[in-house]
Design an enzyme around this catalytic site. Sequence first.
Site, mmCIF file in Angstrom:
data_model
loop_
_atom_site.group_PDB
_atom_site.id
_atom_site.type_symbol
_atom_site.label_atom_id
_atom_site.label_comp_id
_atom_site.label_asym_id
_atom_site.label_seq_id
_atom_site.Cartn_x
_atom_site.Cartn_y
_atom_site.Cartn_z
ATOM 1 N N GLU A 50 2.813 32.928 83.603
ATOM 2 C CA GLU A 50 1.680 33.732 84.049
ATOM 3 C C GLU A 50 0.395 33.325 83.335
ATOM 4 O O GLU A 50 -0.670 33.229 83.954
ATOM 5 C CB GLU A 50 1.961 35.223 83.816
ATOM 6 C CG GLU A 50 3.002 35.815 84.738
ATOM 7 C CD GLU A 50 2.565 35.832 86.196
ATOM 8 O OE1 GLU A 50 1.345 35.962 86.455
ATOM 9 O OE2 GLU A 50 3.436 35.714 87.073
ATOM 10 N N TYR A 135 -2.937 42.929 84.819
ATOM 11 C CA TYR A 135 -2.251 42.147 85.844
ATOM 12 C C TYR A 135 -1.060 41.395 85.261
ATOM 13 O O TYR A 135 0.053 41.445 85.796
ATOM 14 C CB TYR A 135 -3.208 41.151 86.513
ATOM 15 C CG TYR A 135 -2.468 40.175 87.395
ATOM 16 C CD1 TYR A 135 -2.067 40.542 88.674
ATOM 17 C CD2 TYR A 135 -2.097 38.919 86.928
ATOM 18 C CE1 TYR A 135 -1.340 39.684 89.471
ATOM 19 C CE2 TYR A 135 -1.365 38.048 87.715
ATOM 20 C CZ TYR A 135 -0.995 38.436 88.990
ATOM 21 O OH TYR A 135 -0.255 37.581 89.774
ATOM 22 N N ASP A 153 -3.601 41.124 93.319
ATOM 23 C CA ASP A 153 -4.484 40.023 92.937
ATOM 24 C C ASP A 153 -5.332 39.654 94.152
ATOM 25 O O ASP A 153 -5.311 40.338 95.177
ATOM 26 C CB ASP A 153 -3.680 38.833 92.403
ATOM 27 C CG ASP A 153 -2.822 38.162 93.469
ATOM 28 O OD1 ASP A 153 -2.776 38.644 94.623
ATOM 29 O OD2 ASP A 153 -2.189 37.132 93.138
#
Length: 308
Positions: A50, A135, A153
Amino acid sequence: MSDADAAAGEQYLPEDADAVRDALVAWYEADHRDFPWRRTDDPYEILVSEVMSQQTQLSRVVTAWEAFLERWPTTAELAAADRADVVGFWSDHSLGYNNRAKYLHEAAGQVEDDYGGEFPDSPDELSELMGVGPYTANAVASFAFDNGNAVVDTNVKRVLYRAFDVPDDDAAFERVAAELMPEGESRVWNNAIMELGGVACEKSPACDGAECPWREWCHAYGTGDFTAPDVPTQPDFEGSRRQMRGRVVNVLGEHGELELDRLGPRVRVDYAPDGEYGREWLAGLLSDLDDDGLVAFDREAGVASLAR
């Protein structure tokens, strides 16, 4: 989610919302891009993917991700590593802003020191790790523990805007995404809707070519209006400030402490002490890197070295 929020989300969805959910999951499970981090539920490996994927093309991330985990396969080994080595790896692989490497290194230390080497499993707790925003925390909770909320997103916003005519409003996107996600299935759902945005519903949609499972419900497909919220584009890497930051770190890692006029030409071939890309420009770059804890810059002496 409150009853009011649920109702606000439901107003944009078709009456047969369960059919919408089932169609997307079936489409994803039948065929999707095979990224290696989709084959693991290790939270460390997922966190690395990520962080690397932020503003970096996924095709470039795969090789870097595999090499990173081969070198530092656990949080314990990453936490014990020299930060300069981690930052140097980041720069060598053109992974964007080097402070992400610094934060990842510090987050590994937190996992070891504060959590006994075991990752927390909720978005709120994961957000306590250095450099892990909402996020990323939610993505790790979803993909490692199946314990996340609906991911929202830019790709997901584009999908919801086109498919269900959701207004360009962050609160509306979050309500609709939350209402649409099947309870307790954040891992498969968030992967599926992000895949839809990345494969079928890109800026230039490939509805039929990608066999989008939502065509029968999609507002954009029905009307032919494929406008979507503006999505910021990543600036060119070549010649960018982040490329220059990476070069500074590389040069100092190779040559040690350097004066500005010895460092400058190694960073930019057009370096000129009194020019546009001269001492003042380089000093500003070094000051930023110093603030990020990556470089030790003595402005008065005009010398810089890697932070230790």
